[in-house]
Motif scaffolding. Sequence first.
Motif, PDB file in Angstrom:
ATOM      1  N   TRP A  86      -4.877   1.947 -13.760  1.00 30.89           N
ATOM      2  CA  TRP A  86      -4.777   2.172 -12.325  1.00 30.89           C
ATOM      3  C   TRP A  86      -6.031   1.764 -11.569  1.00 30.89           C
ATOM      4  N   PHE A 138       3.584  18.432  -8.275  1.00 31.38           N
ATOM      5  CA  PHE A 138       2.740  19.223  -9.174  1.00 31.38           C
ATOM      6  C   PHE A 138       2.373  20.561  -8.549  1.00 31.38           C
ATOM      7  N   ALA A 139       2.051  20.541  -7.238  1.00 33.68           N
ATOM      8  CA  ALA A 139       1.649  21.793  -6.602  1.00 33.68           C
ATOM      9  C   ALA A 139       2.788  22.804  -6.636  1.00 33.68           C
ATOM     10  N   VAL A 195       1.219   9.050  -5.176  1.00 34.22           N
ATOM     11  CA  VAL A 195       0.198  10.103  -5.051  1.00 34.22           C
ATOM     12  C   VAL A 195       0.731  11.259  -4.223  1.00 34.22           C
ATOM     13  N   PHE A 196       1.289  10.932  -3.061  1.00 31.63           N
ATOM     14  CA  PHE A 196       1.756  12.004  -2.183  1.00 31.63           C
ATOM     15  C   PHE A 196       2.888  12.787  -2.839  1.00 31.63           C
ATOM     16  N   TYR A 209       3.632  23.424 -10.872  1.00 33.50           N
ATOM     17  CA  TYR A 209       2.574  24.094 -11.624  1.00 33.50           C
ATOM     18  C   TYR A 209       1.850  25.123 -10.782  1.00 33.50           C
ATOM     19  N   ILE A 263       0.823  -1.201   0.000  1.00 33.78           N
ATOM     20  CA  ILE A 263       0.000   0.000   0.000  1.00 33.78           C
ATOM     21  C   ILE A 263       0.863   1.261   0.000  1.00 33.78           C
ATOM     22  N   LEU A 308       1.511   1.786  -3.560  1.00 36.19           N
ATOM     23  CA  LEU A 308       0.343   2.287  -4.289  1.00 36.19           C
ATOM     24  C   LEU A 308       0.046   3.745  -3.960  1.00 36.19           C
ATOM     25  N   SER A 309       0.469   4.198  -2.792  1.00 42.25           N
ATOM     26  CA  SER A 309       0.067   5.538  -2.372  1.00 42.25           C
ATOM     27  C   SER A 309       1.192   6.560  -2.401  1.00 42.25           C
ATOM     28  N   LEU A 339       3.638  13.019  -6.067  1.00 37.24           N
ATOM     29  CA  LEU A 339       3.224  13.787  -7.248  1.00 37.24           C
ATOM     30  C   LEU A 339       2.408  15.020  -6.866  1.00 37.24           C
ATOM     31  N   ILE A 340       1.586  14.903  -5.833  1.00 40.25           N
ATOM     32  CA  ILE A 340       0.800  16.086  -5.444  1.00 40.25           C
ATOM     33  C   ILE A 340       1.743  17.220  -5.066  1.00 40.25           C
TER      34      ILE A 340
END
Lengths: 314, 557, 208
Positions: free
Chosen positions: A70, A44-45, A37-38, A48, A30, A33-34, A40-41
């Motif tokens: 996914w 990206f924040a 996400v953390f 961008y 897990i 899998l997660s 990339l957020i």
Amino acid sequence: MSDFVTLWPGQASAYSGEVDLLIGAFTVLILLLSAPVFILIVVFATKYRRGKPANRRHAPNRNVWLEVSWTLVPFLLLIGFYIWSTDLFVRLYHPPAGALEIDVVAKQWMWKFKHPEGQGEIDELHVPSGEPVRLVMASQDVVHSLFVPALRLKQDVVPGRYTSMWFTAGKPGTYRLACAEFCGTDHSVMGGSIVVMAPADYARWLEEAGTEGTLAAEGAALFRSRGCSGCHGPSATVHAPDLAGLYMRPVPLSDGTTVIADAQYLRDSILLPQAQIAAGYPAIMPTFANVLDEEEVLKLVAYIKSLKGGEEGQ
Amino acid sequence: MTDTAQERPDPENLADTGLSETGVERVSYLRAGHTLKSWLLTTDHKRIAILYMIAITFFFFVGGVAAALVRLDLLTPAGDLMSNEGYNRAFTLHGVVMVWFFLIPSIPNTFGNFLLPLMIGARDLAFPRLNLLSWYIFMVAGVFTLLVLILGGVDTGWTFYTPMSSMFAHGQVVLAATAVFVAGFSSILTGLNFIVTVHRLRCPGMTWGRLPLFVWSIYATSLILVLATPVLSVTLALIAAERLFGLGVFDPALGGDPLLYQHLFWFYSHPAVYIMVLPALGVVSELVAAAARKPIFGYSFVAGSSMAIAVLGFFVWGHHMFVSGQSMYASAVFSFLSIAVAIPSGIKVYNWTATLYKGHISLDPPFLFAMAFIGLFVVGGLTGLILAMLAVDVHVHDTYFVVAHFHYIMVGGAVSAYFGALHFWWPKMFGRNYSLVWGRISALFIFLGFNLTFFPQFLLGYLGMPRRYHVYPPEFQVLHVLSSAGATILGLAYAMPFVYLLHALRYGSPAGPNPWGATGLEWQTGSPPPKHNFETPPVVTRPAYDYHIEMERDDDG
Amino acid sequence: MAEVHEPFATPGQQREAAMMGMYIFLASEMMLFSGLFLVALYLRLTHPQEVVAASRQMHVFLGAANTALLLSSSFLVALAVEAAEGGRARPAARRLSAAVLLGFFFLALKAVEYRMEYGEKILPLPGASTDFFAPAQHAFMNLYLIATALHAVHLTIGIGLLAVLAVRMQRGTLDLPARRVVVTNAGLYWHLVDVIWIFLYPVFYLAR
């Protein structure tokens, strides 16, 4: 393990180790899998951020293949763990034959244990290490749950039925035991310990502990004193089923079905006799629900189990 | 519409006591009727939303006080603060109030009520009077709950397991069951209202495929509200029948089965947790799109995932009963389905992340709350997968691991989303901007306080600390102290928005119709909106989240 | 001519919304009773012999009579809805009144039946003396009492609804056919109460 703070429970059996391995491996999955996400957020924040120059051309709105992948890939990986976990779980429902059977009665707010030879304990349970032990559990009142963290096991104890739990303890030691289903005022103090001993020490403990007689012998006494032998004994005038050799034998019922006379059947026959009428017999057995408590029923069950075919018993 | 804004009052000038009004406010729903009666007999969905907001805030406070008592008592291994019985009543009150009087109504009845008609271009919900009735029913239920509290409380846990609740518990079981039963009516009528509204009142051009994702999530939630809540109602009625009239159907002595109660209870209560989280997921979609000024990636999959969660959520209730004595085959099936229901949630999270790619992201408070949601919801959801694994659940069921899991989703997730919604739509609802700095600070402290409170509880659970325990072994104390310290920070962090949001009502700068530059019909009308939402009925011609996507090099740098 | 409430634009939209709302409400009512049917199923599966024996002690013909009463009343309600849709208020009112009367007969028969069961010592009212041949019969009768009482509550609400509408139509204060959806919806509610009984009857009276 420091005394100041423990971060991992002890392992009292090989099975505990397997559960720890499963959750460890699963945690790795897990995280895999997660973590993207953390990460990339945050990336990206930052990259961008509004007002910051960056290549934002042709920003995609959807990509079906990506979305399907996914969806499916995590699902398939999880199914792998599902299989592993279910395999471990199913083992809990298949105790080995010949396991040492200990009766447990849970009531507000204590645990009563009875070894087959009759040794009784309250809140503390002595078991031998290296041998399978099977607990047959009944509740006197509400739903309780026997929980031994070091074994990674728990099982709800439900009024009206027998539930069971089996394990093979490994390292000798004293491990915490707790009630894990909210059962009223003193739920949080309804605990104790399970004491795992080397087989020789356990045998010695059994001898030293007092007993009023084996469970079956106590059951035999109840069988006579509560009047069961009046109908089920050899000199009875009433047509009642013979109990010799009954345990685990198929019993044809009056509605045409057949059941196996397991412990639950024996218990229900005593407390709810109208539920399943044996074929060919009148439905006249009275209930003993107001007369016997769960402990006494367990003793009677032990007695009936001891009756071999062809004789009434001791 | 011209905005004839007056100067906002000077906080230094004590003589300036009037509430300055903008031209927009003067014609908004807030000023359409000044009497108490105009509020208590309103059928305006926006006013009803505010009535609900006040009510649930009150109940959040009540539930929070109960939690504070619990965490205070858990600072020490012995039961120093309350008696065993008192502690049991405290956590029961916390659960009952937080589940039925805060979480379930929170987003649907405040933001769903306020925004649903606006987002679809309607003038109100389908049944405005029914909406008001829902609020009154909710308040009656709330009064019953307060009565339960005054009369000594109830000590069965919010799950009311039999035969404890039906035969053994002291305390106000029947009154508590009645309170929840009545609250259920409010839920059912709200869900009914929302469903008909979405079907029948979409403005011209607002096809299903153009609905904001928040509307999809409210719609999915409403399906659960309507179909699952009645099962709870009848189950509670059965408990009351047993206690009041001796009509037992769960009584083992009569051949009944405590597990039957558990099946009935969880058949509702598992979908109920999706009632609590689906609206939050919808809010986050809105917050992410607005923060990134980009359409949500994979709109269809995200909308579909809300529906999938609603449907699948009805088939997983048995995962609360893996060690209850149910058959191992049933457990195996429920475990599989519970893994399946996690997948749509995963889709949402991945799609939100993809939305941020090549976006124009602004770190305003709504987006910070959205990020907090994503972080905490992911932890909560993945620990839910851990719980779905049978062999692991045997160990951690009924321990603090479960408590941590559901608080990560309910509090870390749903409450963060509620606060995110507050920070996003406050300017729309009240026409005033609030301090962004303070908004960011509270988002940060909520996130930190929350993790400190609940992460140690995962460890406590695996170590074998059962839930609903007043007294515990001393080796668990350090983790409990950390958790209680976190709870203190969290409590203070939750109090902060009260200060600056309420301050903004009077002193905030006037918010224009679209302070965030977001898409959505609610931003095409005034802030606050006029009583009937739109001067002229909107006509929709573009997809949802119709942000400008850069194709070739633009001038925005 | 038809009164259109906010937020609807046309009478047709308002009518469709009203009917959709009623259907959703009926779905929730079905889920309410489904819990009771689940308990009945459970009892039947775990105590089949006692359930059949208990069911044999029920007053099958009284139950059948009640079924006939409700079916007939539903028929009358359907006719009343048809009349209301045609704008014929007086005939509609008469038919609804007849349905209300049948509803009262149902409740009366139910009361008679309860009285008989009380005399037979199988009605588990609080304080009543009871004599069951098995604990499961006691559970069965508990469920029977709860289910039929809940149904009777719904029937009474239905009677109230139909009676009010009958009076309004008789007096001409209900604008027909413009407001016909009110009659249609009340009719739908009545039909649901009927359908629930159609399922309750075999579950309790005809278990063999």
